[in-house]
Write an enzyme that holds these catalytic residues in place. Structure first.
Site, PDB file in Angstrom:
ATOM      1  N   GLU A 274       0.821  -1.215   0.000  1.00  0.00           N
ATOM      2  CA  GLU A 274       0.000   0.000   0.000  1.00  0.00           C
ATOM      3  C   GLU A 274       0.853   1.262   0.000  1.00  0.00           C
ATOM      4  O   GLU A 274       0.788   2.055   0.938  1.00  0.00           O
ATOM      5  CB  GLU A 274      -0.802   0.017   1.304  1.00  0.00           C
ATOM      6  CG  GLU A 274      -2.248  -0.296   1.197  1.00  0.00           C
ATOM      7  CD  GLU A 274      -2.842  -0.495   2.586  1.00  0.00           C
ATOM      8  OE1 GLU A 274      -3.896  -1.126   2.650  1.00  0.00           O
ATOM      9  OE2 GLU A 274      -2.253  -0.051   3.596  1.00  0.00           O
ATOM     10  N   ARG A 314       5.011  19.652   7.163  1.00  0.00           N
ATOM     11  CA  ARG A 314       5.880  18.565   7.612  1.00  0.00           C
ATOM     12  C   ARG A 314       7.182  19.028   8.272  1.00  0.00           C
ATOM     13  O   ARG A 314       7.599  18.426   9.272  1.00  0.00           O
ATOM     14  CB  ARG A 314       6.167  17.587   6.460  1.00  0.00           C
ATOM     15  CG  ARG A 314       4.879  16.999   5.882  1.00  0.00           C
ATOM     16  CD  ARG A 314       5.136  15.912   4.862  1.00  0.00           C
ATOM     17  NE  ARG A 314       5.794  14.784   5.455  1.00  0.00           N
ATOM     18  CZ  ARG A 314       7.064  14.462   5.242  1.00  0.00           C
ATOM     19  NH1 ARG A 314       7.808  15.187   4.430  1.00  0.00           N
ATOM     20  NH2 ARG A 314       7.594  13.427   5.837  1.00  0.00           N
ATOM     21  N   CYS A 358       2.216  33.112  11.094  1.00  0.00           N
ATOM     22  CA  CYS A 358       2.530  33.771  12.358  1.00  0.00           C
ATOM     23  C   CYS A 358       3.013  32.774  13.401  1.00  0.00           C
ATOM     24  O   CYS A 358       2.369  32.588  14.441  1.00  0.00           O
ATOM     25  CB  CYS A 358       1.312  34.521  12.852  1.00  0.00           C
ATOM     26  SG  CYS A 358       0.852  35.822  11.716  1.00  0.00           S
TER      27      CYS A 358
HETATM   28  C1  LIG Z   1      -2.671   1.979   6.480  1.00  0.00           C
HETATM   29  C2  LIG Z   1      -1.696   2.719   5.668  1.00  0.00           C
HETATM   30  N1  LIG Z   1      -1.276   2.200   4.506  1.00  0.00           N
HETATM   31  C3  LIG Z   1      -0.400   2.851   3.723  1.00  0.00           C
HETATM   32  C4  LIG Z   1       0.102   4.077   4.083  1.00  0.00           C
HETATM   33  C5  LIG Z   1       1.065   4.759   3.144  1.00  0.00           C
HETATM   34  O1  LIG Z   1       2.286   4.987   3.710  1.00  0.00           O
HETATM   35  P1  LIG Z   1       3.446   5.657   2.830  1.00  0.00           P
HETATM   36  O2  LIG Z   1       2.891   6.908   2.275  1.00  0.00           O
HETATM   37  O3  LIG Z   1       4.530   5.898   3.786  1.00  0.00           O
HETATM   38  O4  LIG Z   1       3.815   4.677   1.774  1.00  0.00           O
HETATM   39  C6  LIG Z   1      -0.284   4.649   5.286  1.00  0.00           C
HETATM   40  C7  LIG Z   1       0.281   5.942   5.709  1.00  0.00           C
HETATM   41  O5  LIG Z   1       0.152   6.410   6.771  1.00  0.00           O
HETATM   42  C8  LIG Z   1      -1.207   3.960   6.102  1.00  0.00           C
HETATM   43  O6  LIG Z   1      -1.635   4.470   7.251  1.00  0.00           O
END
Ligand SMILES: Cc1ncc(COP(=O)(O)O)c(C=O)c1O
Length: 432
Positions: A274, A314, A358
């Site tokens: 993911e 960030r 600010c």
């Molecule tokens: C459940 C889940 N999957 C995938 C991601 C994606 O992570 P990244 O953008 O570091 O690949 C996140 C990011 O917080 C997440 O919470």
């Protein structure tokens, strides 16, 4: 000349204004393809929409054959607007509301990533009510300390997400889900954190989750077929940060799953990953215009730009570092004559790049080497801002959020139009 997508950034800034998010289409699509190629057809690549959730980007992800992870009703609505098929959506979140769950069910979401016992009960009730089980995967906190900033580590025991493995919660949740007629349990998931550049955490988590699948088979006689290992692969935002080779990452993760399955005599599950940041982060850059310069003799020089923590929180949130480059004087440059194409006339000097908000903490970079003659009107480009910049933007100080453009082949088109003050004021309800 600083160029992206076949266009000089000066030209893009002159046309669309600053601050501006610019997405390089070829880089973005290239990364989606590289992920699919590295993992091969057996593995599902799911784009974590939270990294950059705009309709055009989700449509590109769907067109490239990716599935999409959404983590709120808003992200779900964006994915549906981008025509991502419901079956290719996975729905995350540690506190999905009843309305969000109902919207997910109505959209035919492929998998609900169940994060808590409360959600398990709510979805089970939905499944019983409609007489058709809801398809679920359990999010597990595997107890892996990811090597990253504490705010973006999610795999350890003491975390708000998922069922903590070491506390027995994952086993308990699986037993409940398996016994529940309103649920169809397909597998387990973990996501150990973000911006991770060592592979050890990923392989450790993979082995732990395979161990869980094997335990569940031994206890319940059921072999769950799906293993989602989350995202989290780091990117290079500054010259000293090395990006992990995608094929090495894919080999490490799939190899760890295969080895752990062999050790427990378990059939190989279907693997999903993911990624968010590593797909969109390097495909984005931000353009700012310098407005003021403050020189504190013997201390520091601040270049203040026309955005800041509202378009990129960030650096202030967790010290994220970025690479800055002079990108030339746009729109005629500053009074007194600017430089052409970002070429330094008088060497470089270390400066801080501050935002316009600010807060003293609104500093985008503390020590960057930039041409010494930069001044009001000059353009700065910041690399690798595609992930978690627009997605985390705010209207702090009532600053409208920037536009976003997609560039490729010498053409630029809007992905997100610039917010106006009317947009910002529109939700206020005057007292009379
Ligand atoms: C459940 C889940 N999957 C995938 C991601 C994606 O992570 P990244 O953008 O570091 O690949 C996140 C990011 O917080 C997440 O919470």
């Amino acid at each position: 000349m600083v160029a992206v997508g076949g266009l000089a950034v000066e030209e893009i800034a002159a046309r669309f204004g600053t601050p501006l998010y610019v997405i390089d289409r070829d880089e973005l699509v290239g990364r989606m393809r590289a992920y699919r190629a590295a993992f091969g057809p057996e593995v599902t690549v799911t784009y974590a929409a939270k990294a950059l959730c705009v309709t055009g980007v989700l449509a590109l992800a769907a067109a490239e054959g990716l599935s999409v992870d959404v983590a709120s009703g808003g992200e779900l609505a964006t994915a549906l607007r981008a025509r991502v098929p419901g079956a290719r959506l996975v729905f995350h979140g540690n506190n999905k509301s009843d309305e969000e769950l109902a919207a997910g069910v109505a959209a035919g979401v492929g998998r609900f990533m169940v994060d808590s016992f409360d959600e398990l009960d709510r979805l089970a009730a939905v499944g019983r009510e409609r007489d058709e089980p809801v398809d679920v995967v359990l999010r597990v906190a595997p107890g892996v300390e990811a090597e990253t900033h504490a705010a973006i580590a999610t795999g350890h025991d003491d975390v708000k997400f998922g069922f903590t493995l070491s506390a027995g919660l994952a086993h308990e949740a699986a037993a409940r889900a398996l016994a529940e007629p309103g649920l169809a349990l397909h597998g387990v998931h973990c996501h150990i954190g973000s911006q991770i550049s060592s592979l050890g955490g990923f392989t450790a988590a993979a082995a732990l989750l395979v161990g869980l699948l094997a335990d569940l088979r031994d206890r319940h006689g059921v072999t769950l077929g799906e293993l989602n290992l989350g995202g989290g692969l780091g990117i290079s935002q500054t010259a000293d940060q090395v990006e992990v080779d995608l094929r090495a990452y894919a080999r490490a993760v799939t190899g760890a799953v295969a080895a752990a399955c062999a050790a427990r005599d378990l059939d190989l599950p279907h693997i999903s990953v993911e990624p968010g940041r590593s797909l969109v982060g390097p495909a984005g850059l931000t353009l700012y215009r310098i407005g003021t310069v403050k020189r504190i003799p013997g201390v520091r020089t601040y270049l203040s730009v026309d955005g800041g923590m509202s378009d990129n929180p960030r650096p202030a949130l967790y010290g994220a570092r970025y690479e800055f480059a002079a990108a030339g004087p746009a729109g005629g440059g500053r009074a007194g004559g600017g430089r052409a194409g970002g070429a330094p006339a008088g060497g470089t000097r270390m400066v801080s790049v501050a935002g316009k908000h600010c807060e003293s903490g609104d500093v985008l970079a503390h020590e960057v080497a930039l041409p010494a003659d930069l001044g009001p009107g000059d353009l700065l480009a910041v690399a690798a801002t595609g992930a978690y910049n627009h997605a985390m933007a705010s209207n702090y100080n009532r600053v409208p959020r920037p536009a976003m453009v997609l560039v490729a082949g010498g053409e630029a088109r809007l992905l997100v139009r610039r917010e106006t003050l009317d947009d910002v004021l529109a939700l206020d309800v005057p007292l009379d």
